[in-house]
Design an enzyme around this catalytic site. Structure first.
Site, mmCIF file in Angstrom:
data_model
loop_
_atom_site.group_PDB
_atom_site.id
_atom_site.type_symbol
_atom_site.label_atom_id
_atom_site.label_comp_id
_atom_site.label_asym_id
_atom_site.label_seq_id
_atom_site.Cartn_x
_atom_site.Cartn_y
_atom_site.Cartn_z
ATOM 1 N N ARG A 279 -9.943 1.049 8.959
ATOM 2 C CA ARG A 279 -9.455 -0.294 9.244
ATOM 3 C C ARG A 279 -10.463 -1.088 10.072
ATOM 4 N NH1 ARG A 279 -3.774 0.987 8.865
ATOM 5 N NH2 ARG A 279 -2.438 -0.829 9.029
ATOM 6 N N ARG B 248 11.825 -5.236 5.384
ATOM 7 C CA ARG B 248 11.492 -3.848 5.077
ATOM 8 C C ARG B 248 12.374 -2.855 5.849
ATOM 9 N NH1 ARG B 248 5.448 -1.605 5.083
ATOM 10 N NH2 ARG B 248 5.365 -2.041 7.308
ATOM 11 N N ARG C 17 11.212 -0.392 11.151
ATOM 12 C CA ARG C 17 10.121 0.005 12.034
ATOM 13 C C ARG C 17 10.045 -0.936 13.228
ATOM 14 N NH1 ARG C 17 4.816 0.837 8.401
ATOM 15 N NH2 ARG C 17 3.923 -0.322 10.136
ATOM 16 N N ARG D 140 -0.682 -7.872 13.980
ATOM 17 C CA ARG D 140 -1.246 -7.001 12.935
ATOM 18 C C ARG D 140 -2.055 -7.806 11.929
ATOM 19 N NH1 ARG D 140 4.246 -4.542 11.342
ATOM 20 N NH2 ARG D 140 3.224 -3.503 9.601
ATOM 21 N N LYS E 21 0.828 -1.220 0.000
ATOM 22 C CA LYS E 21 0.000 0.000 0.000
ATOM 23 C C LYS E 21 0.853 1.257 0.000
ATOM 24 C CE LYS E 21 -2.126 -0.466 3.906
ATOM 25 N NZ LYS E 21 -1.801 -1.754 4.495
HETATM 26 P P1 ADP Z 1 0.854 -1.391 8.067
HETATM 27 O O1 ADP Z 1 -0.166 -1.256 6.975
HETATM 28 O O2 ADP Z 1 2.170 -1.857 7.565
HETATM 29 O O3 ADP Z 1 0.385 -2.173 9.259
HETATM 30 P P2 ADP Z 1 0.546 1.443 8.861
HETATM 31 O O4 ADP Z 1 1.692 2.359 8.731
HETATM 32 O O5 ADP Z 1 -0.624 1.659 8.001
HETATM 33 O O6 ADP Z 1 1.220 0.028 8.632
HETATM 34 O O7 ADP Z 1 0.050 1.394 10.368
HETATM 35 C C1 ADP Z 1 0.934 1.181 11.433
HETATM 36 C C2 ADP Z 1 0.174 1.045 12.730
HETATM 37 O O8 ADP Z 1 -0.530 2.273 13.021
HETATM 38 C C3 ADP Z 1 -0.910 -0.025 12.765
HETATM 39 O O9 ADP Z 1 -0.389 -1.320 13.046
HETATM 40 C C4 ADP Z 1 -1.826 0.516 13.861
HETATM 41 O O10 ADP Z 1 -1.282 0.257 15.133
HETATM 42 C C5 ADP Z 1 -1.790 2.009 13.638
HETATM 43 N N1 ADP Z 1 -2.876 2.433 12.729
HETATM 44 C C6 ADP Z 1 -2.733 2.923 11.473
HETATM 45 N N2 ADP Z 1 -3.939 3.187 10.918
HETATM 46 C C7 ADP Z 1 -4.875 2.821 11.842
HETATM 47 C C8 ADP Z 1 -6.294 2.819 11.860
HETATM 48 N N3 ADP Z 1 -7.022 3.241 10.804
HETATM 49 N N4 ADP Z 1 -6.921 2.382 12.985
HETATM 50 C C9 ADP Z 1 -6.224 1.967 14.042
HETATM 51 N N5 ADP Z 1 -4.884 1.918 14.090
HETATM 52 C C10 ADP Z 1 -4.201 2.347 13.004
#
Ligand code: ADP
Ligand code: ZN
Length: 218
Positions: free
Chosen positions: A90, A129, A162, A173, A15
């Site tokens: 999400r 990554r 990260r 996750r 993404k």
């Molecule tokens: P990835 O898609 O690799 O898991 P992101 O950078 O999108 O990484 O998100 C990292 C973290 O940030 C998630 O694992 C979560 O803890 C938090 N996060 C991001 N977006 C949301 C969301 N819409 N709702 C709840 N937590 C979120």
């Protein structure tokens, strides 16, 4: 052209990489909740401190917090002509809140792109990554190496891993994706604007399809 766009998919599906390509090509503001949280954590703001305990362990940040920051962001001027949402919504409550925000602005989500990738590939990608500490650009130790080891091609910043890109947090996750986020696919299928793409394709081939979708050519 589609301008109110959501990008979905499990962690590691690519993404973030597609998002970077999309915003360059179509000049849309990139609204990544993950990036917003990471920025807040870097600056140790109250939001960052709150989010950190969830994020580092792979859990989702509570809906009220996440919905609040997105609502604030979408209200800003640069989102008037459209936006790319990356990592939001999400959960079902987040999707419902987004629909309410859209209705208030007399707008609608045009397109939901879901990038699906098999679990083994997700694990391989996430464990290798690296991201630029300064600009957030994504790299991979085997498949997307920077020109100079440990240095960002774009801004010269240092590359790092990260904290939530480890096996334990990734399992958590993926579980959240399975149970909280996947139900959204049906939600958007019903709304009629969901398209699922194969994320194991490689970023350039995938971007060809993404471009066609955004231009409304398929
Ligand atoms: P990835 O898609 O690799 O898991 P992101 O950078 O999108 O990484 O998100 C990292 C973290 O940030 C998630 O694992 C979560 O803890 C938090 N996060 C991001 N977006 C949301 C969301 N819409 N709702 C709840 N937590 C979120
Ligand atoms: Zn950089």
């Amino acid at each position: 052209m589609k301008t109110n766009i959501i990008l979905m998919g499990p962690p590691g599906a690519g993404k973030g990489t597609q998002a970077k390509l999309i915003i360059q090509e179509f000049n849309l503001p990139h609204i990544s909740t993950g990036d917003m949280f990471r920025e807040a954590m870097k600056n140790a703001t109250p939001l960052g401190l709150k989010a950190k305990s969830y994020i580092d362990q792979g859990h989702l940040v509570p809906d009220d917090v996440t919905i609040g920051i997105v609502e604030e962001r979408l209200a800003q001027d640069d989102c008037k002509g459209g936006f790319l949402l990356d990592g939001f919504p999400r959960t079902i409550p987040q999707a419902e809140a987004l629909d309410k925000m859209m209705a208030k602005m007399h707008r609608k989500i045009d397109l939901v792109i879901d990038v699906e990738t098999p679990k083994e590939e997700l694990i391989r990608r996430i464990s290798g990554r690296r991201v630029c500490k300064s600009c957030g650009a994504p790299y991979h130790v085997d498949t997307m190496k920077p020109k100079v080891d440990g240095v960002c091609d774009i801004c010269g910043g240092p590359l790092m891993q990260r904290k939530d890109d480890n096996v334990e947090a990734l399992e958590v996750r993926l579980n959240h994706y399975e149970h909280e986020t996947k139900p959204l696919l049906d939600y958007y299928k019903e709304a009629g604007n969901l398209v699922t793409l194969d994320g194991s394709k490689g970023k350039d081939l995938l971007f060809v399809e993404v471009k066609e979708l955004i231009r409304g050519e398929r």
